[in-house]
Design a protein around this motif. Structure first.
Motif, PDB file in Angstrom:
ATOM      1  N   SER A  47       0.771  -1.515  -0.231  1.00 18.01           N
ATOM      2  CA  SER A  47       0.302   0.271  -0.285  1.00 18.01           C
ATOM      3  C   SER A  47       0.781   0.857   0.290  1.00 18.01           C
ATOM      4  CB  SER A  47      -0.677   0.724   1.255  1.00 18.01           C
ATOM      5  OG  SER A  47      -2.362  -1.508   0.875  1.00 18.01           O
ATOM      6  N   GLY A  48       2.115   1.228   0.197  1.00 13.19           N
ATOM      7  CA  GLY A  48       3.126   2.020   0.205  1.00 13.19           C
ATOM      8  C   GLY A  48       3.361   2.567   1.806  1.00 13.19           C
ATOM      9  N   LYS A  49       3.476   1.937   2.854  1.00 12.03           N
ATOM     10  CA  LYS A  49       3.705   2.316   4.244  1.00 12.03           C
ATOM     11  C   LYS A  49       5.335   2.534   4.311  1.00 12.03           C
ATOM     12  CE  LYS A  49       2.816  -1.965   6.384  1.00 12.03           C
ATOM     13  NZ  LYS A  49       2.757  -2.557   4.887  1.00 12.03           N
ATOM     14  N   THR A  50       6.068   2.284   3.077  1.00 15.56           N
ATOM     15  CA  THR A  50       8.143   2.787   3.495  1.00 15.56           C
ATOM     16  C   THR A  50       7.995   3.681   2.349  1.00 15.56           C
ATOM     17  OG1 THR A  50       8.297   0.077   3.762  1.00 15.56           O
ATOM     18  CG2 THR A  50      10.094   1.584   3.147  1.00 15.56           C
ATOM     19  N   MET A 145      -4.440   2.884   3.278  1.00 13.64           N
ATOM     20  CA  MET A 145      -5.541   2.070   1.768  1.00 13.64           C
ATOM     21  C   MET A 145      -5.100   2.679   0.584  1.00 13.64           C
ATOM     22  SD  MET A 145      -9.637   3.121   2.719  1.00 13.64           S
ATOM     23  CE  MET A 145     -10.347   2.300   1.030  1.00 13.64           C
ATOM     24  N   SER A 146      -4.433   1.966  -0.364  1.00 17.39           N
ATOM     25  CA  SER A 146      -3.901   2.628  -1.810  1.00 17.39           C
ATOM     26  C   SER A 146      -5.443   2.005  -2.658  1.00 17.39           C
ATOM     27  CB  SER A 146      -2.985   1.630  -2.332  1.00 17.39           C
ATOM     28  OG  SER A 146      -2.760   0.431  -2.549  1.00 17.39           O
ATOM     29  N   LYS A 171      -1.606   6.880  -3.105  1.00 12.30           N
ATOM     30  CA  LYS A 171      -1.610   6.532  -4.981  1.00 12.30           C
ATOM     31  C   LYS A 171      -2.357   7.096  -5.151  1.00 12.30           C
ATOM     32  CE  LYS A 171       0.569   1.927  -3.854  1.00 12.30           C
ATOM     33  NZ  LYS A 171       0.824   0.469  -3.864  1.00 12.30           N
ATOM     34  N   MET A 172      -2.739   8.390  -5.188  1.00 14.59           N
ATOM     35  CA  MET A 172      -3.698   9.428  -6.033  1.00 14.59           C
ATOM     36  C   MET A 172      -3.445   9.603  -6.661  1.00 14.59           C
ATOM     37  SD  MET A 172      -6.761   9.062  -3.423  1.00 14.59           S
ATOM     38  CE  MET A 172      -7.600  11.050  -3.803  1.00 14.59           C
ATOM     39  N   SER A 202      -0.330  11.075  -2.258  1.00 14.67           N
ATOM     40  CA  SER A 202       0.510  10.568  -3.359  1.00 14.67           C
ATOM     41  C   SER A 202       2.191  10.848  -3.278  1.00 14.67           C
ATOM     42  CB  SER A 202       0.029  10.832  -4.911  1.00 14.67           C
ATOM     43  OG  SER A 202       1.262  10.978  -5.857  1.00 14.67           O
ATOM     44  N   THR A 203       2.397  10.129  -2.742  1.00 15.14           N
ATOM     45  CA  THR A 203       4.218   9.921  -2.850  1.00 15.14           C
ATOM     46  C   THR A 203       4.791  10.831  -4.173  1.00 15.14           C
ATOM     47  OG1 THR A 203       5.018   7.958  -2.922  1.00 15.14           O
ATOM     48  CG2 THR A 203       4.146   8.625  -0.699  1.00 15.14           C
TER      49      THR A 203
END
Lengths: 225, 116
Positions: A47-50, A145-146, A171-172, A202-203
């Motif tokens: 989901s992009g935690k890291t 939540m992605s 990840k918007m 969004s990263t």
């Protein structure tokens, strides 16, 4: 004459996770005493935690003293990524366990340089079910939540969404490529946790990152000292 | 499967209770698991049976009492059985509630044999 046996029923009424809860309370008391704000990050794998953590740490450089405990069943891949930010990190490999528990945190903290720390991030094992019931002594849980996971995750995994103080949508930037309705996702979160702060991030574009940082710093300022 | 960790905690509590009360063989452990917990009863029973093998707890029945979800609306003060995927008040529609029951994870009682 042989010894006779009798059956006895003992009323117990003990919380099943009482030992974990006891250690978590010790952790929490220690964190409060040290003035360390502790966030437990939970999500599905991927989901992009890291990635969120790496960007968060880079943005907080020179402003907040941070450290990270990385939970994974195997490998130190995530810890290596965190280490590149220059902040201290401790990898915990849980082996067969699908979650971190309070004793793992206690041990990891004893091996981290925590003097003068402002924020400790705990990245839990990627899993929306197992980490829910294990208190680590954190001040708050944050669930990610992605958008690629769909809007229904809060309904499918309600316990963790209910227990989290904030929900970070990640990840918007992918929204234009998906049939994902962020308003429906928010509505589903509200059914389970009306008080949750919902942050869209969004990263890739850095959109929403400042809101997330502001929320973190505000939460830290509310920490009882 | 975090139920292994839950089963391990039940074993720990059982061993303590057995020692304190002189129980030599455990026959029954009754636990309460709330409807609004992340515990799967079948998975827990499976983990428990595996874990108790070759111990004084082997063969003990694990009775899992499920406690239903019960909420109180903070707006209309009505009590209701919430849906797991929708905790809103069905009486007034408010999304402001407290959970009265359904988050339990408790060892309720332990039965066993005792000499004498």
């Amino acid at each position: 004459m042989g010894k006779s046996t009798k059956t006895q029923t003992i009323p117990v009424k003990t919380r099943i996770l009482s030992e974990n809860d006891r250690l978590a309370a010790e952790n929490r008391a220690w964190f409060v005493k040290q003035g360390i704000f502790v966030v437990n990050l939970i999500s599905s794998p991927g989901s992009g935690k890291t990635t969120l953590l790496v960007d968060t740490l880079n943005a907080l450089k020179g402003k907040q003293h941070c450290a990270v405990i990385e939970g994974d069943q195997q490998t130190s891949l995530d810890a290596n990524r965190i280490a590149e930010t220059g902040f201290p990190v401790r990898q915990v490999n849980t082996g067969r366990a699908c979650h971190l528990d309070a004793s793992m945190i206690k041990n990891a903290v004893s091996e981290l340089a925590v003097t003068g720390l402002d924020i400790l991030f705990i990245e839990n094992v990627g899993n929306l079910i197992c980490p829910a019931e294990f208190d680590l002594g954190e001040h708050c849980k944050v669930v990610l939540m992605s958008v690629t996971e769909g809007e229904d995750k809060p309904l499918k995994y309600p316990v963790i969404f209910h227990l989290s103080r904030a929900v970070v949508m990640t990840k918007m930037d992918l929204i234009p490529h998906l049939r994902y309705d962020p308003l429906l996702a928010e509505k589903n979160i509200r059914k389970i946790n009306p008080q949750a702060v919902i942050l869209r991030t969004s990263t890739y574009t850095s959109d929403g990152l400042q809101d997330w940082l502001d929320w973190l710093v505000t939460q830290k300022s509310h920490l009882p000292l | 499967m975090h139920e292994v960790g839950i089963a391990d905690s039940i074993m720990g509590i059982t061993k303590d209770v057995a020692r304190e009360n002189g129980l030599t063989r455990i026959t029954n452990i009754t636990i309460q698991i709330g409807q609004f917990t992340a515990i799967e009863a079948d998975a827990l029973d499976f983990a428990f049976q595996l874990m108790t093998k070759d111990t004084p707890v082997e063969g003990a029945e694990l009775v899992i009492e499920k406690t239903p979800l019960l909420l109180r609306c903070k707006k209309c003060e009505g009590e209701y059985s919430g849906e797991i995927d929708n905790l809103s008040c069905p009486l007034c529609g408010a999304e402001d509630y407290m959970i009265l029951q359904g988050r339990e994870m408790v060892v309720k009682s332990i039965s066993g044999e005792k000499i004498g």
